[in-house]
Scaffold this motif. Structure first.
Motif, PDB file in Angstrom:
ATOM      1  N   VAL A  31       0.427  -1.939   3.248  1.00 35.16           N
ATOM      2  CA  VAL A  31      -0.486  -2.044   4.384  1.00 35.16           C
ATOM      3  C   VAL A  31      -1.739  -1.200   4.128  1.00 35.16           C
ATOM      4  CG1 VAL A  31      -0.810  -1.563   6.834  1.00 35.16           C
ATOM      5  CG2 VAL A  31       1.342  -2.548   6.028  1.00 35.16           C
ATOM      6  N   GLY A  32      -1.545   0.034   3.701  1.00 33.56           N
ATOM      7  CA  GLY A  32      -2.681   0.909   3.435  1.00 33.56           C
ATOM      8  C   GLY A  32      -3.555   0.389   2.316  1.00 33.56           C
ATOM      9  N   TRP A  33      -2.937  -0.109   1.259  1.00 32.56           N
ATOM     10  CA  TRP A  33      -3.720  -0.584   0.120  1.00 32.56           C
ATOM     11  C   TRP A  33      -4.486  -1.852   0.468  1.00 32.56           C
ATOM     12  CZ3 TRP A  33      -5.970   1.571  -3.585  1.00 32.56           C
ATOM     13  CH2 TRP A  33      -6.447   0.843  -4.683  1.00 32.56           C
ATOM     14  N   LEU A  34      -3.893  -2.731   1.273  1.00 27.79           N
ATOM     15  CA  LEU A  34      -4.611  -3.923   1.725  1.00 27.79           C
ATOM     16  C   LEU A  34      -5.843  -3.541   2.543  1.00 27.79           C
ATOM     17  CD1 LEU A  34      -1.694  -6.346   2.716  1.00 27.79           C
ATOM     18  CD2 LEU A  34      -3.336  -6.642   0.846  1.00 27.79           C
ATOM     19  N   ALA A  35      -5.710  -2.490   3.356  1.00 24.66           N
ATOM     20  CA  ALA A  35      -6.863  -2.016   4.134  1.00 24.66           C
ATOM     21  C   ALA A  35      -7.957  -1.504   3.211  1.00 24.66           C
ATOM     22  CB  ALA A  35      -6.426  -0.926   5.102  1.00 24.66           C
ATOM     23  N   VAL A  36      -7.582  -0.759   2.162  1.00 25.94           N
ATOM     24  CA  VAL A  36      -8.557  -0.245   1.199  1.00 25.94           C
ATOM     25  C   VAL A  36      -9.268  -1.407   0.495  1.00 25.94           C
ATOM     26  CG1 VAL A  36      -8.832   1.056  -0.946  1.00 25.94           C
ATOM     27  CG2 VAL A  36      -7.314   1.906   0.837  1.00 25.94           C
ATOM     28  N   LEU A  37      -8.497  -2.412   0.072  1.00 27.24           N
ATOM     29  CA  LEU A  37      -9.091  -3.568  -0.597  1.00 27.24           C
ATOM     30  C   LEU A  37     -10.042  -4.316   0.339  1.00 27.24           C
ATOM     31  CD1 LEU A  37      -6.033  -5.019  -2.572  1.00 27.24           C
ATOM     32  CD2 LEU A  37      -7.948  -3.702  -3.479  1.00 27.24           C
ATOM     33  N   THR A  38      -9.623  -4.483   1.587  1.00 29.52           N
ATOM     34  CA  THR A  38     -10.473  -5.188   2.556  1.00 29.52           C
ATOM     35  C   THR A  38     -11.788  -4.461   2.757  1.00 29.52           C
ATOM     36  OG1 THR A  38      -8.519  -6.038   3.710  1.00 29.52           O
ATOM     37  CG2 THR A  38     -10.607  -6.058   4.920  1.00 29.52           C
ATOM     38  N   PHE A  39     -11.724  -3.146   2.920  1.00 30.01           N
ATOM     39  CA  PHE A  39     -12.938  -2.362   3.124  1.00 30.01           C
ATOM     40  C   PHE A  39     -13.857  -2.451   1.908  1.00 30.01           C
ATOM     41  CE2 PHE A  39     -15.322   1.638   2.858  1.00 30.01           C
ATOM     42  CZ  PHE A  39     -15.979   1.611   4.076  1.00 30.01           C
ATOM     43  N   ALA A  40     -13.286  -2.358   0.707  1.00 30.36           N
ATOM     44  CA  ALA A  40     -14.102  -2.409  -0.510  1.00 30.36           C
ATOM     45  C   ALA A  40     -14.755  -3.777  -0.677  1.00 30.36           C
ATOM     46  CB  ALA A  40     -13.240  -2.073  -1.729  1.00 30.36           C
ATOM     47  N   ASN A  54     -19.930   4.819  -3.997  1.00 31.57           N
ATOM     48  CA  ASN A  54     -19.904   5.976  -3.105  1.00 31.57           C
ATOM     49  C   ASN A  54     -19.465   5.635  -1.687  1.00 31.57           C
ATOM     50  OD1 ASN A  54     -20.873   7.568  -5.213  1.00 31.57           O
ATOM     51  ND2 ASN A  54     -23.002   7.229  -4.662  1.00 31.57           N
ATOM     52  N   PHE A  55     -19.809   4.429  -1.224  1.00 36.38           N
ATOM     53  CA  PHE A  55     -19.559   4.089   0.173  1.00 36.38           C
ATOM     54  C   PHE A  55     -18.569   2.941   0.355  1.00 36.38           C
ATOM     55  CE2 PHE A  55     -24.203   5.338  -0.013  1.00 36.38           C
ATOM     56  CZ  PHE A  55     -23.933   6.675   0.188  1.00 36.38           C
ATOM     57  N   GLY A  56     -18.230   2.258  -0.738  1.00 37.81           N
ATOM     58  CA  GLY A  56     -17.260   1.176  -0.644  1.00 37.81           C
ATOM     59  C   GLY A  56     -15.926   1.494  -1.263  1.00 37.81           C
ATOM     60  N   VAL A  57     -15.938   2.296  -2.327  1.00 36.41           N
ATOM     61  CA  VAL A  57     -14.698   2.611  -3.045  1.00 36.41           C
ATOM     62  C   VAL A  57     -14.176   4.003  -2.695  1.00 36.41           C
ATOM     63  CG1 VAL A  57     -13.655   2.913  -5.323  1.00 36.41           C
ATOM     64  CG2 VAL A  57     -15.298   1.075  -4.945  1.00 36.41           C
ATOM     65  N   ALA A  58     -15.038   5.017  -2.832  1.00 41.74           N
ATOM     66  CA  ALA A  58     -14.598   6.406  -2.653  1.00 41.74           C
ATOM     67  C   ALA A  58     -13.997   6.690  -1.276  1.00 41.74           C
ATOM     68  CB  ALA A  58     -15.754   7.363  -2.956  1.00 41.74           C
ATOM     69  N   PRO A  59     -14.630   6.286  -0.149  1.00 45.19           N
ATOM     70  CA  PRO A  59     -14.034   6.592   1.163  1.00 45.19           C
ATOM     71  C   PRO A  59     -12.658   5.965   1.349  1.00 45.19           C
ATOM     72  CG  PRO A  59     -16.331   5.970   1.416  1.00 45.19           C
ATOM     73  CD  PRO A  59     -15.949   5.648   0.011  1.00 45.19           C
ATOM     74  N   GLY A  60     -12.503   4.719   0.931  1.00 47.11           N
ATOM     75  CA  GLY A  60     -11.207   4.058   1.054  1.00 47.11           C
ATOM     76  C   GLY A  60     -10.138   4.744   0.222  1.00 47.11           C
ATOM     77  N   MET A  61     -10.497   5.139  -0.997  1.00 45.02           N
ATOM     78  CA  MET A  61      -9.546   5.845  -1.845  1.00 45.02           C
ATOM     79  C   MET A  61      -9.138   7.180  -1.239  1.00 45.02           C
ATOM     80  SD  MET A  61      -8.670   4.100  -4.499  1.00 45.02           S
ATOM     81  CE  MET A  61      -7.966   5.437  -5.484  1.00 45.02           C
ATOM     82  N   LEU A  62     -10.106   7.871  -0.607  1.00 42.54           N
ATOM     83  CA  LEU A  62      -9.792   9.151   0.024  1.00 42.54           C
ATOM     84  C   LEU A  62      -8.803   8.969   1.174  1.00 42.54           C
ATOM     85  CD1 LEU A  62     -13.089  11.234   0.218  1.00 42.54           C
ATOM     86  CD2 LEU A  62     -11.198  11.423  -1.379  1.00 42.54           C
ATOM     87  N   LEU A  63      -9.073   7.994   2.036  1.00 38.52           N
ATOM     88  CA  LEU A  63      -8.166   7.763   3.151  1.00 38.52           C
ATOM     89  C   LEU A  63      -6.777   7.354   2.668  1.00 38.52           C
ATOM     90  CD1 LEU A  63     -10.634   7.919   5.129  1.00 38.52           C
ATOM     91  CD2 LEU A  63      -9.453   6.158   6.438  1.00 38.52           C
ATOM     92  N   TYR A  64      -6.747   6.600   1.579  1.00 33.77           N
ATOM     93  CA  TYR A  64      -5.448   6.160   1.055  1.00 33.77           C
ATOM     94  C   TYR A  64      -4.621   7.338   0.555  1.00 33.77           C
ATOM     95  CZ  TYR A  64      -1.969   3.605  -1.642  1.00 33.77           C
ATOM     96  OH  TYR A  64      -0.780   3.127  -2.147  1.00 33.77           O
ATOM     97  N   THR A  65      -5.240   8.199  -0.260  1.00 35.57           N
ATOM     98  CA  THR A  65      -4.494   9.348  -0.790  1.00 35.57           C
ATOM     99  C   THR A  65      -4.230  10.401   0.278  1.00 35.57           C
ATOM    100  OG1 THR A  65      -6.568  10.383  -1.522  1.00 35.57           O
ATOM    101  CG2 THR A  65      -5.394   9.012  -3.122  1.00 35.57           C
ATOM    102  N   TRP A  66      -5.100  10.450   1.312  1.00 34.43           N
ATOM    103  CA  TRP A  66      -4.959  11.444   2.375  1.00 34.43           C
ATOM    104  C   TRP A  66      -3.853  11.091   3.356  1.00 34.43           C
ATOM    105  CZ3 TRP A  66      -7.021  11.095   7.691  1.00 34.43           C
ATOM    106  CH2 TRP A  66      -6.954  12.311   8.383  1.00 34.43           C
ATOM    107  N   ALA A  67      -3.758   9.809   3.743  1.00 35.38           N
ATOM    108  CA  ALA A  67      -2.828   9.463   4.820  1.00 35.38           C
ATOM    109  C   ALA A  67      -2.085   8.148   4.631  1.00 35.38           C
ATOM    110  CB  ALA A  67      -3.581   9.417   6.151  1.00 35.38           C
TER     111      ALA A  67
END
Length: 254
Positions: free
Chosen positions: A109-118, A89-102
């Motif tokens: 670059v965006g996907w690396l940020a999602v992976l780093t956050f997760a 809920n707090f490690g995967v979902a928010p990053g995925m939302l930001l990735y698909t949103w913007a």
């Protein structure tokens, strides 16, 4: 007769639980369903609904542990289930939302940020579990080590709150959003002491003012939901900055 590893043995395996005792785990499962549905809603472009589902998961996360303690139904399984729910809920979902949103157009670059956050989220949860199971009781429960996962999820979605409140698209460039996500992830695994609201005590003489403030905050959240969430995030960051020198002084005095 032997039992398989992890299988309860003897009378423990035959113990019956009431539905009320299972209620905390049921809330955790509902929170997991909310997180998964948030990812689905994000993929379908329903970003406001997706964020609302993550907020619902955060509310349920705050309830299940307290309910388990109140009902005296805490268990190892419940604790592990709660950690898995937090990661989703707090490690995967928010990053995925930001990735698909913007960030989808920024690709690598965006996907690396999602992976780093997760990864930062799962490392933070693993560290928290180790601290919780440790026999060392000297840890100060008034503070978390690093930004907690639910707070990290809210902070990483701050650009979305601001965009929804203003009625515009993404308000920051893709690269800035990616950097923001990485910074929040690093704060989650940092050693920065952050205030734990669980141990906060309100003086009895100030209780009436606190209740009025809560009522005003709830009214604002209902009327101006997204702007209120922006204000909450800013207030949280301000509280971390304000409390940091006090905590460091306290540690130096010990």
């Amino acid at each position: 007769m032997t039992t398989e590893p992890g299988e309860p043995s003897g009378d423990r395996g035959q113990e019956k639980l009431t539905l009320v005792q299972l209620l905390p785990n049921m809330l955790t499962v509902v929170a997991i369903c909310a997180g998964l549905t948030a990812i689905r809603s994000g993929l379908q472009g329903s970003y406001e609904v997706a964020v609302q589902l993550i907020l619902l998961a955060a509310v349920l996360d705050g309830m299940d542990g307290r309910l388990a303690r109140a009902l005296k139904s805490e268990s190892g399984m419940g604790a592990e289930l709660d950690s898995l729910a937090d990661f989703l809920n707090f490690g995967v979902a928010p990053g995925m939302l930001l990735y698909t949103w913007a960030l989808e157009d920024s690709r690598s670059v965006g996907w690396l940020a999602v992976l780093t956050f997760a990864i930062c989220s799962v490392v933070r949860l693993a560290r928290f579990n180790v601290q919780r199971k440790s026999e060392d009781k000297s840890h100060d429960n008034a503070y978390f080590t690093g930004v907690p996962s639910p707070a990290g999820a809210m902070l990483v979605m701050l650009p979305m709150f601001l965009s929804f409140g203003l009625g515009t698209g993404p308000v920051l460039p893709d690269v800035i959003l990616a950097i923001w996500m990485v910074i929040i992830g690093l704060l989650m695994i940092s050693r920065i002491p952050t205030w734990s609201f669980k141990t906060t005590r309100i003086p009895r003489k100030n209780a009436k003012f606190f209740l009025v403030a809560v009522a005003v905050a709830l009214a604002a959240a209902v009327t101006y939901a997204w702007i209120t969430l922006v204000a909450f995030c800013v207030a949280y960051v301000a509280s971390v900055i304000i409390m940091l020198p006090r905590r460091r002084r306290a540690m130096s005095d010990d």
